[in-house]
Scaffold this motif. Structure first.
Motif, PDB file in Angstrom:
ATOM      1  N   LEU A  68       0.825  -1.210   0.000  1.00  0.00           N
ATOM      2  CA  LEU A  68       0.000   0.000   0.000  1.00  0.00           C
ATOM      3  C   LEU A  68       0.859   1.260   0.000  1.00  0.00           C
ATOM      4  N   ASN A  69       1.974   1.227   0.707  1.00  0.00           N
ATOM      5  CA  ASN A  69       2.899   2.369   0.691  1.00  0.00           C
ATOM      6  C   ASN A  69       3.487   2.575  -0.699  1.00  0.00           C
ATOM      7  N   GLU A 122       0.815   4.010  -2.916  1.00  0.00           N
ATOM      8  CA  GLU A 122       0.640   5.440  -2.648  1.00  0.00           C
ATOM      9  C   GLU A 122       1.668   6.265  -3.420  1.00  0.00           C
ATOM     10  N   LEU A 180       0.748   6.204  -7.128  1.00  0.00           N
ATOM     11  CA  LEU A 180      -0.376   7.095  -7.410  1.00  0.00           C
ATOM     12  C   LEU A 180       0.064   8.558  -7.412  1.00  0.00           C
ATOM     13  N   ALA A 181       0.961   8.904  -6.501  1.00  0.00           N
ATOM     14  CA  ALA A 181       1.477  10.278  -6.466  1.00  0.00           C
ATOM     15  C   ALA A 181       2.258  10.586  -7.739  1.00  0.00           C
ATOM     16  N   LYS A 211       0.997   0.545 -11.481  1.00  0.00           N
ATOM     17  CA  LYS A 211      -0.170   0.691 -10.605  1.00  0.00           C
ATOM     18  C   LYS A 211      -1.108  -0.501 -10.765  1.00  0.00           C
TER      19      LYS A 211
END
Length: 75
Positions: free
Chosen positions: A15-16, A19, A22-23, A46
């Motif tokens: 999940l990190n 993240e 996604l950024a 992704k």
């Protein structure tokens, strides 16, 4: 099979990473000029991360069900 604790730790790590991906994707999309090859690569990354997360979540559900069954059988 992995323990639930190990699996949850791996999911948190993924999940990190997701993240950060996604950024990066958001940054690429909001840039004045889109770098199509890099955006494509980021989107593929992704998608792979989401697929892996879905698989891990399925494993988690199985482990939780298995653990619940063992606890119910012990009662």
């Amino acid at each position: 099979m992995k323990t639930l604790e190990t699996l949850l730790a791996a999911m948190a790590e993924l999940l990190n990473k997701l993240e950060a991906t996604l950024a990066q994707e958001q940054q690429l999309l909001s840039a004045g000029q889109v770098n199509a090859p890099l955006l494509h690569h980021t989107t593929e990354t992704k998608d792979e991360q989401l697929s892996t997360l879905q698989h891990m979540n399925h494993q988690r559900q199985l482990l939780e069900q298995e653990t619940g069954d063992r606890i119910a059988g012990a009662l």
